[in-house]
Scaffold this active site. Structure first.
Site, mmCIF file in Angstrom:
data_model
loop_
_atom_site.group_PDB
_atom_site.id
_atom_site.type_symbol
_atom_site.label_atom_id
_atom_site.label_comp_id
_atom_site.label_asym_id
_atom_site.label_seq_id
_atom_site.Cartn_x
_atom_site.Cartn_y
_atom_site.Cartn_z
ATOM 1 N N ASN A 183 -1.988 7.012 -2.204
ATOM 2 C CA ASN A 183 -3.251 6.809 -1.495
ATOM 3 C C ASN A 183 -4.021 5.661 -2.125
ATOM 4 O O ASN A 183 -5.253 5.705 -2.266
ATOM 5 C CB ASN A 183 -4.094 8.082 -1.510
ATOM 6 N N HIS A 205 0.859 -1.186 0.000
ATOM 7 C CA HIS A 205 0.000 0.000 0.000
ATOM 8 C C HIS A 205 0.892 1.230 0.000
ATOM 9 O O HIS A 205 1.680 1.436 0.923
ATOM 10 C CB HIS A 205 -0.925 0.012 1.219
ATOM 11 N N CYS A 206 0.756 2.063 -1.015
ATOM 12 C CA CYS A 206 1.626 3.226 -1.174
ATOM 13 C C CYS A 206 0.903 4.470 -0.664
ATOM 14 O O CYS A 206 -0.116 4.882 -1.245
ATOM 15 C CB CYS A 206 2.013 3.400 -2.643
ATOM 16 N N PRO A 207 1.401 5.104 0.403
ATOM 17 C CA PRO A 207 0.730 6.330 0.883
ATOM 18 C C PRO A 207 0.872 7.491 -0.078
ATOM 19 O O PRO A 207 0.038 8.402 -0.086
ATOM 20 C CB PRO A 207 1.444 6.609 2.213
#
Length: 375
Positions: A187, A182-184
């Site tokens: 998002n 999951h890449c912040p």
């Protein structure tokens, strides 16, 4: 005399009897406390004992509150991170157009001007396209109906079918097909349908930062030297004002435009160089994973499986790897030679091979492989 001796003996006997009773009672309390401790310890072990428990499980349990906090912070701050990426990138583009491009048009030869205009705008288009596609494209999720898929496991968290290479994202709170992480900064999860967009964005952003750092090195040196001269002249001007020597001519000061120009060039070079180092390392890491035909999650799973089979004298083989070159062709969606131009060097919204539910042999792979095994 004898009565006193008798009284003294009686008192001593009573005192010894009290001491024996107190000692017995004290020993009895200690034994009861030990029995309660052993009983509680046994009950706790009977409730928590698991033959698969090891140091990793204990550490995961201890860090579970931190994981929960990170998941919720990442979920709420994803929009902030996306806005930060857009803002920083826009500031660099604005500095290039306002400060550097006029200087390039005035001082460079026509050949170099054409090169900078062509490469710079191509790189910018690739960055914007792949970042937009990465944040707006769904990574892919398995169907919720259990009858649609056969021979797959069930996710313990969302109680839904979990095909091979599918993992549950605690931030999105659902399973993701071929989940990488999951890449912040997006998002969004990086999965089957947007993995190529994510890697291409990292690659072209790194290339753009390296291009700006190399092209602006001389300008950065001049701008840094100019800022140092500004500080020195400002110090001299303050000293002159402090000495009140009005007959001396104060040193010249730089204009606001000159200060903004030099500081913008320094800001551009420092930011681009920092991003090039950090994002370049991440891009190389993902390039190595793609070459091996695995994701970030599968890398840890395969490592443990490799160590387990190595103890048994066996060799682990990744069932989803087709070889280094073929892995890149499958990842980029290159079926024919012209796709290197139309799908790699130019913006292309083509879909990846397969649906993410099953992993059949892609048409671009000529070498056969062993049957797939679920990881």
């Amino acid at each position: 005399m004898r009565s006193r001796q008798r009284m003294f003996a009686a008192v001593m006997r009573l005192l010894l009897k009290c001491l024996r009773l107190g000692r017995r009672r004290r020993f009895k309390l200690v034994r009861q406390a030990e029995q309660l401790w052993q009983y509680g310890h046994l009950c706790l072990r009977s409730l928590l004992y698991n033959s698969f428990t090891n140091g990793d499980v204990v550490l995961d349990s201890l860090f579970e509150p931190i994981y929960w906090l990170v998941d919720h912070v990442t979920r709420w701050f994803g929009v902030v991170f996306v806005a930060l990426v857009i803002g920083l990138t826009s500031s660099i583009v604005a500095i290039v157009y306002i400060c550097l491009l006029p200087l390039i048009l005035q001082t460079y030869t026509p050949a170099w001007i054409c090169w900078h205009l062509a490469y710079g705008h191509w790189n910018l288009i690739m960055i914007v396209f792949h970042y937009y596609m990465a944040i707006t494209t769904s990574p892919g999720h398995p169907p919720q109906a259990k009858d649609d898929l056969t021979g797959v496991s069930i996710c313990r968290k969302c109680i839904a079918p979990k095909p091979a290479r599918t993992h549950h994202c605690s931030i999105c709170n659902r399973c993701v097909l071929k989940m990488d992480h999951h890449c912040p900064w997006l998002n969004n999860c990086v999965g089957h349908y947007n993995h190529r967009y994510f890697f291409s964005f990292c690659l072209f952003m790194t290339m753009g930062c390296i291009y700006c750092s190399i092209s602006g090195w001389e300008m950065f040196r001049d701008a840094y030297a100019a800022i140092e001269r500004m500080k020195l002249l400002e110090k001299e001007r303050l000293e002159v004002a402090a000495n009140q020597t009005y007959y001396q001519t104060p040193p010249p000061t730089f204009s606001f435009h000159q200060r903004a120009f030099h500081k913008s060039v320094v800001y551009l070079w420092v930011l681009c160089s920092s991003v090039a180092l950090a994002l370049g390392a991440l891009t190389l890491w993902h390039a190595a994973l793609i070459t091996r035909g695995e994701t970030s999650i599968e890398r840890h799973i395969n490592k443990k499986e490799r160590q387990r089979l190595q103890k048994k004298g066996k060799v682990f083989r990744n069932p989803y790897s087709y070889g280094g070159w073929d892995n890149w062709k499958v990842f980029l969606g290159v079926d024919v030679p012209r796709h290197w131009l139309t799908r790699v060097l130019l913006p292309s919204p083509h879909l990846p091979h397969g649906t993410g539910l099953s992993w059949d042999l892609p048409p671009c792979v000529t070498k056969q492989r062993a049957p797939l095994l679920a990881i």
